[in-house]
Design a protein around this motif. Sequence first.
Motif, PDB file in Angstrom:
ATOM      1  N   ALA A 122     -11.594  12.398   0.996  1.00  0.00           N
ATOM      2  CA  ALA A 122      -9.963  12.574   1.506  1.00  0.00           C
ATOM      3  C   ALA A 122     -10.062  12.172   2.992  1.00  0.00           C
ATOM      4  O   ALA A 122      -9.174  11.429   3.552  1.00  0.00           O
ATOM      5  CB  ALA A 122      -9.524  13.954   1.223  1.00  0.00           C
ATOM      6  N   LEU A 123     -10.944  12.988   3.689  1.00  0.00           N
ATOM      7  CA  LEU A 123     -11.139  12.517   5.169  1.00  0.00           C
ATOM      8  C   LEU A 123     -11.379  11.074   5.363  1.00  0.00           C
ATOM      9  O   LEU A 123     -10.921  10.600   6.216  1.00  0.00           O
ATOM     10  CB  LEU A 123     -11.991  13.352   5.648  1.00  0.00           C
ATOM     11  N   ARG A 182      -9.339   4.615   6.193  1.00  0.00           N
ATOM     12  CA  ARG A 182      -8.655   3.654   5.253  1.00  0.00           C
ATOM     13  C   ARG A 182      -7.019   3.553   5.413  1.00  0.00           C
ATOM     14  O   ARG A 182      -6.286   2.907   4.901  1.00  0.00           O
ATOM     15  CB  ARG A 182      -8.919   3.975   3.966  1.00  0.00           C
ATOM     16  N   LYS A 183      -6.690   4.857   6.007  1.00  0.00           N
ATOM     17  CA  LYS A 183      -5.164   4.705   6.123  1.00  0.00           C
ATOM     18  C   LYS A 183      -4.397   5.062   4.962  1.00  0.00           C
ATOM     19  O   LYS A 183      -3.879   4.146   4.370  1.00  0.00           O
ATOM     20  CB  LYS A 183      -4.894   3.811   7.050  1.00  0.00           C
ATOM     21  N   ILE A 184      -4.339   6.157   4.508  1.00  0.00           N
ATOM     22  CA  ILE A 184      -3.531   6.325   2.991  1.00  0.00           C
ATOM     23  C   ILE A 184      -2.039   6.130   3.603  1.00  0.00           C
ATOM     24  O   ILE A 184      -1.435   6.676   4.657  1.00  0.00           O
ATOM     25  CB  ILE A 184      -3.625   7.977   2.521  1.00  0.00           C
ATOM     26  N   PRO A 185      -1.275   5.478   2.490  1.00  0.00           N
ATOM     27  CA  PRO A 185       0.132   5.176   2.860  1.00  0.00           C
ATOM     28  C   PRO A 185       1.024   6.455   2.391  1.00  0.00           C
ATOM     29  O   PRO A 185       1.346   6.641   1.197  1.00  0.00           O
ATOM     30  CB  PRO A 185       0.601   3.993   1.861  1.00  0.00           C
ATOM     31  N   HIS A 237       5.029   4.273  -2.249  1.00  0.00           N
ATOM     32  CA  HIS A 237       3.543   3.638  -1.877  1.00  0.00           C
ATOM     33  C   HIS A 237       2.282   4.702  -2.129  1.00  0.00           C
ATOM     34  O   HIS A 237       1.419   4.254  -2.550  1.00  0.00           O
ATOM     35  CB  HIS A 237       3.749   3.071  -0.363  1.00  0.00           C
ATOM     36  N   LEU A 238       2.604   6.006  -1.745  1.00  0.00           N
ATOM     37  CA  LEU A 238       1.680   6.805  -2.188  1.00  0.00           C
ATOM     38  C   LEU A 238       1.134   6.968  -3.656  1.00  0.00           C
ATOM     39  O   LEU A 238       0.000   7.199  -3.680  1.00  0.00           O
ATOM     40  CB  LEU A 238       1.917   8.183  -1.573  1.00  0.00           C
ATOM     41  N   ALA A 239       2.318   6.961  -4.331  1.00  0.00           N
ATOM     42  CA  ALA A 239       1.973   7.188  -5.800  1.00  0.00           C
ATOM     43  C   ALA A 239       1.307   5.852  -6.369  1.00  0.00           C
ATOM     44  O   ALA A 239       0.356   5.896  -7.002  1.00  0.00           O
ATOM     45  CB  ALA A 239       3.353   7.125  -6.594  1.00  0.00           C
TER      46      ALA A 239
END
Length: 254
Positions: free
Chosen positions: A102-103, A109-112, A118-120
């Motif tokens: 997660a970190l 990687r920059k989670i959207p 976009h996150l889904a």
Amino acid sequence: MILADIWLTYAVSRRLTGSREIGALAALLISYHPSFGSLYFDTGFAYDVICYLLYFSAFLFYLVMREQPHGPRFWQWITFLVVYVCALNSKEMAVTLPVCPALYEVLYRKIPWTPLRHLANWLRSEGALLAATTLVTLIFLIGRGLDRDNSLLSIQPYVPVFTWERFMTTSRTFLGGLFIRHQLLSSGVVLALWSGMLVIAWILKSRPLRFAWFFLMLSVLPIAFIDPRSPAQYYIPFFGWVLYAATMLVGATK
């Protein structure tokens, strides 16, 4: 197994920092500490050594998978999750393993995060393995909670007390061992230390320092609210400290 743990510390640190020098220094720093003597001489602490081995083997495997141009293969999913389950079976400290990917995803990687669509989509593609790992963790925690008679929760010293006072007591005890002090650090000094490390990590805009800080703060949670334990039982959180120290020391030389 301790030799393998030292190598894993090098391999994971090198991939997180892109520096063989930092990786080597982190491996050196974790190879021996006077307050961690039980790891080297007391077979009762073999569970900690094995858990570290499996924990960082899984995380290293995750880092290798994420560097591939394609997503994880099915056999890689299975391998990662099997190693994680083995880590959980060796010691409950492994429950924080999802913190590592997660970190990594957040810092490297920059989670959207927005919009939610976009996150889904990310969770269904690149983040699917992280979601599966989190699900395994929830199943493990629910199982431990429902089977209290056959888990550590049936032993009074392992029953968590979720208070700020208990958190500071365990933190002061560990840091006293980490810095080899006969008297515990005060709560004010501990908070100043944590705050200073976070400020430095943000001012320097260093992803490894930020990763190390969040890791050393979050990976202690399984034992942060029970009776204070010996420093040796902080073997996994110790990785965050050596990564932070190695990154700072190498950076200072430049």
